[in-house]
Design an enzyme around this catalytic site. Structure first.
Site, PDB file in Angstrom:
ATOM      1  N   GLY A  60       1.312   3.512  -2.199  1.00 23.59           N
ATOM      2  CA  GLY A  60       0.970   4.544  -3.183  1.00 23.59           C
ATOM      3  C   GLY A  60      -0.028   5.576  -2.703  1.00 23.59           C
ATOM      4  O   GLY A  60      -0.322   6.537  -3.418  1.00 23.59           O
ATOM      5  N   SER A  61      -0.558   5.422  -1.481  1.00 26.27           N
ATOM      6  CA  SER A  61      -1.508   6.427  -0.980  1.00 26.27           C
ATOM      7  C   SER A  61      -1.474   6.455   0.540  1.00 26.27           C
ATOM      8  O   SER A  61      -0.915   5.560   1.182  1.00 26.27           O
ATOM      9  CB  SER A  61      -2.933   6.124  -1.471  1.00 26.27           C
ATOM     10  N   GLY A  68       0.813  -1.223   0.000  1.00 23.50           N
ATOM     11  CA  GLY A  68       0.000   0.000   0.000  1.00 23.50           C
ATOM     12  C   GLY A  68       0.840   1.264   0.000  1.00 23.50           C
ATOM     13  O   GLY A  68       0.459   2.259   0.620  1.00 23.50           O
ATOM     14  N   TYR A 117     -11.296  -5.097  12.226  1.00 23.20           N
ATOM     15  CA  TYR A 117     -10.056  -4.313  12.053  1.00 23.20           C
ATOM     16  C   TYR A 117      -9.276  -4.299  13.373  1.00 23.20           C
ATOM     17  O   TYR A 117      -8.071  -4.568  13.391  1.00 23.20           O
ATOM     18  CB  TYR A 117     -10.440  -2.901  11.609  1.00 23.20           C
ATOM     19  N   ASP A 124      -3.834  -7.302  -5.882  1.00 23.52           N
ATOM     20  CA  ASP A 124      -4.492  -7.526  -4.592  1.00 23.52           C
ATOM     21  C   ASP A 124      -3.596  -8.428  -3.746  1.00 23.52           C
ATOM     22  O   ASP A 124      -3.366  -9.592  -4.091  1.00 23.52           O
ATOM     23  CB  ASP A 124      -5.856  -8.184  -4.849  1.00 23.52           C
ATOM     24  N   ASN A 145       2.086  -2.225   5.517  1.00 24.89           N
ATOM     25  CA  ASN A 145       1.334  -0.995   5.808  1.00 24.89           C
ATOM     26  C   ASN A 145      -0.124  -1.081   5.348  1.00 24.89           C
ATOM     27  O   ASN A 145      -1.010  -0.525   6.005  1.00 24.89           O
ATOM     28  CB  ASN A 145       2.042   0.178   5.111  1.00 24.89           C
ATOM     29  N   THR A 195      -9.512  -6.359  15.875  1.00 21.63           N
ATOM     30  CA  THR A 195      -9.056  -7.733  16.131  1.00 21.63           C
ATOM     31  C   THR A 195      -7.755  -7.994  15.380  1.00 21.63           C
ATOM     32  O   THR A 195      -6.793  -8.560  15.925  1.00 21.63           O
ATOM     33  CB  THR A 195     -10.136  -8.737  15.663  1.00 21.63           C
TER      34      THR A 195
HETATM   35  N1  LIG Z   1      -4.889   6.634   9.110  1.00 18.65           N
HETATM   36  C1  LIG Z   1      -4.997   6.369  10.407  1.00 18.65           C
HETATM   37  O1  LIG Z   1      -5.574   7.157  11.195  1.00 18.65           O
HETATM   38  C2  LIG Z   1      -4.396   5.135  10.976  1.00 18.65           C
HETATM   39  C3  LIG Z   1      -4.467   4.960  12.361  1.00 18.65           C
HETATM   40  C4  LIG Z   1      -3.902   3.841  12.924  1.00 18.65           C
HETATM   41  C5  LIG Z   1      -3.289   2.897  12.127  1.00 18.65           C
HETATM   42  N2  LIG Z   1      -3.228   3.082  10.797  1.00 18.65           N
HETATM   43  C6  LIG Z   1      -2.564   2.049  10.006  1.00 18.65           C
HETATM   44  O2  LIG Z   1      -1.660   2.639   9.109  1.00 18.65           O
HETATM   45  C7  LIG Z   1      -1.631   1.892   7.894  1.00 18.65           C
HETATM   46  C8  LIG Z   1      -1.923   2.818   6.726  1.00 18.65           C
HETATM   47  O3  LIG Z   1      -3.189   3.422   6.939  1.00 18.65           O
HETATM   48  P1  LIG Z   1      -3.827   4.455   5.885  1.00 18.65           P
HETATM   49  O4  LIG Z   1      -4.777   5.265   6.664  1.00 18.65           O
HETATM   50  O5  LIG Z   1      -2.777   5.103   5.087  1.00 18.65           O
HETATM   51  O6  LIG Z   1      -4.650   3.452   4.955  1.00 18.65           O
HETATM   52  P2  LIG Z   1      -5.352   3.740   3.547  1.00 18.65           P
HETATM   53  O7  LIG Z   1      -6.617   2.983   3.542  1.00 18.65           O
HETATM   54  O8  LIG Z   1      -5.417   5.206   3.294  1.00 18.65           O
HETATM   55  O9  LIG Z   1      -4.330   3.110   2.504  1.00 18.65           O
HETATM   56  C9  LIG Z   1      -4.189   1.744   2.453  1.00 18.65           C
HETATM   57  C10 LIG Z   1      -3.372   1.364   1.223  1.00 18.65           C
HETATM   58  O10 LIG Z   1      -3.361  -0.051   1.155  1.00 18.65           O
HETATM   59  C11 LIG Z   1      -3.734  -0.460  -0.133  1.00 18.65           C
HETATM   60  N3  LIG Z   1      -4.474  -1.711  -0.041  1.00 18.65           N
HETATM   61  C12 LIG Z   1      -5.576  -1.959   0.720  1.00 18.65           C
HETATM   62  N4  LIG Z   1      -6.004  -3.209   0.499  1.00 18.65           N
HETATM   63  C13 LIG Z   1      -5.155  -3.758  -0.401  1.00 18.65           C
HETATM   64  C14 LIG Z   1      -5.089  -5.016  -1.037  1.00 18.65           C
HETATM   65  N5  LIG Z   1      -5.986  -5.983  -0.794  1.00 18.65           N
HETATM   66  N6  LIG Z   1      -4.089  -5.244  -1.904  1.00 18.65           N
HETATM   67  C15 LIG Z   1      -3.174  -4.291  -2.176  1.00 18.65           C
HETATM   68  N7  LIG Z   1      -3.190  -3.066  -1.601  1.00 18.65           N
HETATM   69  C16 LIG Z   1      -4.176  -2.809  -0.734  1.00 18.65           C
HETATM   70  C17 LIG Z   1      -4.609   0.647  -0.679  1.00 18.65           C
HETATM   71  O11 LIG Z   1      -4.573   0.621  -2.095  1.00 18.65           O
HETATM   72  C18 LIG Z   1      -3.946   1.874  -0.090  1.00 18.65           C
HETATM   73  O12 LIG Z   1      -2.866   2.282  -0.916  1.00 18.65           O
HETATM   74  C19 LIG Z   1      -2.661   0.770   8.067  1.00 18.65           C
HETATM   75  O13 LIG Z   1      -1.992  -0.380   8.487  1.00 18.65           O
HETATM   76  C20 LIG Z   1      -3.569   1.275   9.168  1.00 18.65           C
HETATM   77  O14 LIG Z   1      -4.157   0.232   9.912  1.00 18.65           O
HETATM   78  C21 LIG Z   1      -3.777   4.172  10.190  1.00 18.65           C
HETATM   79  O1  LIG Z   2      -8.220   3.853  12.358  1.00 16.15           O
HETATM   80  C1  LIG Z   2      -7.386   3.665  13.245  1.00 16.15           C
HETATM   81  O2  LIG Z   2      -6.655   2.682  13.291  1.00 16.15           O
HETATM   82  C2  LIG Z   2      -7.288   4.642  14.330  1.00 16.15           C
HETATM   83  O3  LIG Z   2      -6.585   4.422  15.289  1.00 16.15           O
HETATM   84  C3  LIG Z   2      -8.037   5.909  14.165  1.00 16.15           C
HETATM   85  C4  LIG Z   2      -8.245   6.763  15.407  1.00 16.15           C
HETATM   86  O4  LIG Z   2      -7.299   6.513  16.413  1.00 16.15           O
HETATM   87  C5  LIG Z   2      -9.614   6.658  15.929  1.00 16.15           C
HETATM   88  O5  LIG Z   2     -10.568   6.812  14.904  1.00 16.15           O
HETATM   89  C6  LIG Z   2      -9.861   7.716  16.996  1.00 16.15           C
HETATM   90  O6  LIG Z   2     -11.031   7.428  17.640  1.00 16.15           O
END
Ligand SMILES: NC(=O)c1ccc[n+]([C@@H]2O[C@H](COP(=O)([O-])OP(=O)(O)OC[C@H]3O[C@@H](n4cnc5c(N)ncnc54)[C@H](O)[C@@H]3O)[C@@H](O)[C@H]2O)c1
Ligand SMILES: O=C(O)C(=O)C[C@H](O)[C@H](O)CO
Length: 255
Positions: free
Chosen positions: A21-22, A19, A159, A68, A95, A161
């Site tokens: 790319g975004s 992931g 998620y 995927d 990621n 879990t």
């Molecule tokens: N954004 C937040 O607030 C937040 C908070 C806590 C943890 N995280 C963790 O950080 C990481 C990144 O989060 P984000 O917010 O940038 O996520 P996002 O949803 O914005 O980006 C996810 C990326 O993964 C790719 N992806 C998803 N499913 C896929 C698949 N089946 N095959 C190939 N690529 C796939 C998507 O194309 C995208 O580029 C994740 O592990 C998320 O759990 C994010």
């Molecule tokens: O989406 C996640 O993994 C988060 O941890 C996001 C935030 O911490 C959550 O939405 C705040 O309540």
């Protein structure tokens, strides 16, 4: 953004990001390229524009492979292509995830399977291929978890879990792979305001409530995840494995 630190061992390193790319992943690709690493990433959606943006910025493009990652054979094939292009992996950053909202009452067995495939199974099998590639010279694996399960958040129980599972998996794989000098750590972000979060989930009320919970009174950005990830990826953290590092602005979780 300016790099807050230089991690010399990452110069020329072979890095694979799921992931990349975004969202947070794009910031990580940018941050790794800025260190002089060679980056390959998988993503579901077309990332050609981002690849060109990175080429313009760094003079080197990341290797993007669309697909995927829940298809394990395809995931492994893309990791092998990364090795052909850049050498066996030094760093894997797991990621990619999906925080699609759902409730217990409405959950079907198929939806459970799909969420676990994205949020847990793909992480595990990416670790499997990375471990094969790292077995002779060691390496570092960074698994993105989330503080969401520590907070006991509702709204996306499969998620959370998975996030808890990622930290458990991290500890066990750190034990299994430690003798080969392959380190495995988790990084648990707090709320990171990606465009997707802003578009889909972030209401003014929830944002204000979350800032109340943080010790630091600024929302986190994708760029805030770069240096902590580079630290775990690099030899700067050579004595750390099996850990989960929260990067959350100091969220205080209360009963
Ligand atoms: N954004 C937040 O607030 C937040 C908070 C806590 C943890 N995280 C963790 O950080 C990481 C990144 O989060 P984000 O917010 O940038 O996520 P996002 O949803 O914005 O980006 C996810 C990326 O993964 C790719 N992806 C998803 N499913 C896929 C698949 N089946 N095959 C190939 N690529 C796939 C998507 O194309 C995208 O580029 C994740 O592990 C998320 O759990 C994010
Ligand atoms: O989406 C996640 O993994 C988060 O941890 C996001 C935030 O911490 C959550 O939405 C705040 O309540």
């Amino acid at each position: 953004m300016d790099q807050p630190a230089t991690f010399h061992d990452l110069h020329g390193a072979s890095v694979y990001i799921t992931g990349g790319g975004s969202g947070v992943g794009a910031a990580l690709t940018d941050g790794c390229l800025a260190q002089g690493a060679n980056v390959a990433f998988i993503g579901r959606s077309d990332a050609s524009d981002f690849v060109e943006e990175m080429r313009d910025k760094h003079g080197r493009a990341p290797l993007f492979m669309q697909g995927d990652m829940t298809d394990t054979d395809l995931l492994h094939a893309t990791m092998q292509k990364a090795a052909e292009a850049h050498g066996p992996l030094n760093v894997l950053i797991n990621n990619a995830a999906n925080d699609k909202r759902h409730a217990l009452e409405d959950t079907t067995s198929e939806f459970w399977d799909w969420m676990i495939e994205v949020n847990l199974k793909a992480y595990y099998f990416a670790c499997q291929e990375a471990a094969r590639q790292m077995k002779d010279k060691g390496g570092s694996i960074v698994n993105f978890s989330s503080i969401s399960y520590m907070m006991g958040n509702s709204g996306y129980p499969i998620y959370t879990t998975s996030n808890a599972g990622i930290t458990g998996m991290t500890r066990s794989l750190a034990r299994e792979l430690g003798p080969k000098n392959i380190r495995v750590n988790a990084l648990a972000p707090g709320w990171v305001l990606t465009q997707k979060q802003l578009d889909m989930w972030a209401t003014p009320e929830d944002l204000a409530a979350h800032l109340d919970r943080q010790c630091l009174k600024e929302h986190l950005t994708p760029e805030d995840m770069i240096a902590p990830t580079l630290f775990l990826a690099s030899n700067a953290s050579r004595a750390m494995t099996g850990q989960c590092m929260a990067v959350d602005g100091g969220v205080v979780v209360t009963g």
